[in-house]
Design a protein around this motif. Structure first.
Motif: not given
Length: 322
Positions: A99-105, A219-228, A310-322
């Protein structure tokens, strides 16, 4: 001989036609599961749910009533798209879930309300504060804000944890509590019913001030599957356009939003939606415009309670930027 030539020509034509058909890539047709909790996050998708825009694929809206059901939907990879607590997005990413974060709900919509004379965080010293969400976002945000403002949550005040936000409202209304932490739209419902109950502190604004960011905490974000995203980018782009439009419409049309909320059983009643729309902090969706807020939020949690992401700082790959 002539007949043989004609027959051979037909065979070649038909062979070419079938060969061409076999090379065509079938368009994805499976329904897309969109999962989220009832409440403010559901309101961000209300216009989409009501209009049912044609995006080329069916969207199945899965409106859930409990946080553990939403977490299970992500951990089991059942949801294709979801609105989740931002810390859950980091937990999923650190578990290598796709799952990637695409924006803030929604940005932070937690507030302190009550009947006490409280104008600053320092005024909470020696008082009793009822709150909810132990081990979840409400507790972490509250504790970090208290510490950022020089208060020790364990010695400077009495924090009473309740099972849910729904329990705090009746406590305030009955006078059993004089201070409580509540989200929108619950807090508007309490203020509308309660005599002398006021919104006293905005935790999102206090976070922004303490952390040096503009929008507060996501507080809440929108995530989308990478496969989609990879398999059907056109649908994803159309979906994001419609969802962003739904967010903007929600902010601009609280009366109609309240009607849809009640019609589709999204949780909030119309009166609370109308009264609380400005405090719901819906908007500023694209992740590209909010990367600093996410970095600060995740770093603050990493320093305070790393297991929460989850015990680790997520890197920049967690974000889906266009």
């Amino acid at each position: 001989m002539k007949k043989n030539i004609i027959l051979l020509t037909l065979i070649l034509i038909l062979g070419a036609a079938f060969s061409g058909c076999s090379n065509e890539v079938a368009e994805p047709t499976e329904p897309v599961q969109f999962s989220f909790m009832e409440g403010v996050t559901a309101l961000t998708a209300a216009k989409m749910m009501s209009d049912e825009p044609d995006l080329g694929r069916e969207i199945q809206y899965d409106v859930l009533k409990a946080p553990d059901l939403l977490a299970a939907s992500i951990l089991k990879e059942e949801a294709d798209i979801a609105m989740v607590p931002t810390n859950l997005a980091a937990q999923a990413y650190n578990k290598d879930l796709p799952y990637l974060i695409v924006g803030t709900s929604t940005w932070g919509n937690l507030y302190v309300a009550g009947t006490e004379d409280v104008q600053t965080v320092a005024d909470l010293k020696d008082m009793t504060l009822h709150t909810f969400g132990k081990g979840l976002t409400p507790e972490l945000v509250l504790l970090m804000i208290l510490q950022d403002n020089g208060l020790d949550p364990e010695t400077d005040m009495d924090i009473q944890y309740m099972g849910s936000a729904a329990e705090i409202g009746p406590f305030l209304l009955s006078g059993q509590a004089s201070l409580g932490v509540l989200p929108e739209p619950a807090i508007s419902g309490v203020v509308m019913k309660g005599d002398g109950i006021e919104v006293l502190l905005d935790l999102n604004s206090l976070w922004a001030e303490a952390k040096g960011v503009t929008k507060g905490y996501p507080q809440a974000c929108l995530v989308i599957k990478k496969t989609l995203i990879e398999e059907d980018p056109e649908f994803v782009e159309n979906f994001l356009l419609e969802y962003n439009n739904s967010i903007q419409w929600a902010n601009e049309n609280p009366e109609a939003l309240g009607d849809i909320s009640e019609e589709l059983a999204l949780g909030p009643v119309k009166g609370a939606v109308v009264q609380g729309i400005d405090r719901m902090n819906i908007g500023d969706f694209p992740i590209e415009d909010s990367l600093e807020e996410y970095r600060v939020y995740y770093q603050a949690i990493m320093d305070f309670a790393p297991d929460f992401i989850g015990g680790e700082l997520p890197d920049e790959e967690i974000y889906y930027t266009r």
